[in-house]
Scaffold this active site. Structure first.
Site, short mmCIF file in Angstrom:
data_model
loop_
_atom_site.label_atom_id
_atom_site.label_comp_id
_atom_site.label_asym_id
_atom_site.label_seq_id
_atom_site.Cartn_x
_atom_site.Cartn_y
_atom_site.Cartn_z
N HIS A 1 40.35 27.79 32.24
CA HIS A 1 41.74 27.91 32.52
C HIS A 1 42.36 26.38 32.61
O HIS A 1 43.63 26.49 32.43
CB HIS A 1 41.90 28.68 33.94
CG HIS A 1 41.69 30.12 33.51
ND1 HIS A 1 42.11 30.87 32.87
CD2 HIS A 1 40.81 30.67 34.69
CE1 HIS A 1 41.56 31.96 32.98
NE2 HIS A 1 40.80 31.97 34.03
N HIS B 1 38.44 36.77 32.05
CA HIS B 1 39.79 36.21 31.55
C HIS B 1 40.06 35.34 30.24
O HIS B 1 38.82 34.92 29.86
CB HIS B 1 39.99 35.33 32.86
CG HIS B 1 40.00 35.91 34.23
ND1 HIS B 1 39.75 35.40 35.34
CD2 HIS B 1 40.84 36.98 34.50
CE1 HIS B 1 39.86 35.84 36.40
NE2 HIS B 1 40.45 37.19 36.04
N ASP C 1 34.09 36.15 29.43
CA ASP C 1 34.58 36.37 30.76
C ASP C 1 35.50 37.41 30.88
O ASP C 1 36.25 37.95 29.90
CB ASP C 1 35.36 34.74 31.26
CG ASP C 1 35.86 34.92 32.49
OD1 ASP C 1 34.89 34.78 33.55
OD2 ASP C 1 36.86 34.79 32.92
ZN LIG Z 1 38.04 33.66 34.59
#
Ligand SMILES: [Zn+2]
Length: 212
Positions: A130, A168, A166
């Site tokens: 991220h 995300h 993942d």
């Molecule tokens: Zn993640």
């Protein structure tokens, strides 16, 4: 000569010292659980044990701007956690852990390119996908896989594929390599989860499309 243990297990004690506070889901136990499972199944003993070096600032500068690197490395944690976003807290051991987590990827690339390992598993925290070029977010400070990919490119590889498994979307990795035709980025994730807006918009701007 082929190594007797072709898989490298790369980690560093700083990964277990990094803490974002009591009850935070991104906790040292995540790493301990992986290690205990591999040890219990006998796999850990069949891997090369490698200590992760700290990434250098020059290695970080390939994928992050200097203001971001300075914010992490010079954060004053003497009076408590420093919050980079509502999820991402820096404590006294975080900068060292982040440097070694990024350095683990560098080491993995070097071992594989030198034929000293067939593949490498980096058991490190904090995570990275991220973290964007200019900011920490979503538990991530430096983008470990981006640092590793940039290191592979610096060592003469012409193309690098990043496969991101993942729940995300790896917005940071897409941000860093957007427009870079040498890197193709694939992210599997569950929609709509964190970071919410990114999954809808960023694939159209990200490296995987720009590289086509
Ligand atoms: Zn993640």
């Amino acid at each position: 000569m082929a190594p007797s243990h072709p898989v490298a297990w790369i980690t560093h004690p700083a990964s277990l010292r990094h803490s974002m506070g009591e009850g935070h889901p991104e906790c040292p136990q995540r790493l301990q659980a992986i290690e205990e499972r591999l040890r219990g199944g006998g796999l850990l003993g069949r891997m090369q044990q490698v200590e992760a070096p700290a990434a250098t600032v020059d290695q970080l500068l390939r994928v992050h701007d200097s203001a971001h690197i300075e914010r992490v490395l010079q954060a004053d944690t003497s009076s408590g956690l420093v919050w980079h976003d509502p999820d991402t807290a820096q404590g006294p051991d975080t900068a060292a852990a982040a440097l070694h987590a990024a350095g683990a990827g560098v080491k993995a690339v070097e071992l594989v390119l030198a034929d000293q390992a067939e593949l490498a598993f980096c058991a490190v925290r904090p995570p990275g996908h991220h973290a964007e070029r200019s900011r920490a977010m979503g538990f991530c400070f430096f983008n470990n896989i981006a640092v590793a990919a940039a290191h592979a490119l610096a060592h003469g590889l012409e193309r690098v594929a990043i496969l991101d498994f993942d729940v995300h979307y790896g917005n940071g990795t897409a941000d860093i390599f957007a427009g870079d035709g040498r890197v193709r980025y694939y992210s599997t994730y569950q929609h709509p989860l964190y970071p919410y807006w990114e999954g809808l918009l960023r694939p159209f701007l990200g490296a995987s499309v720009m590289a086509a």
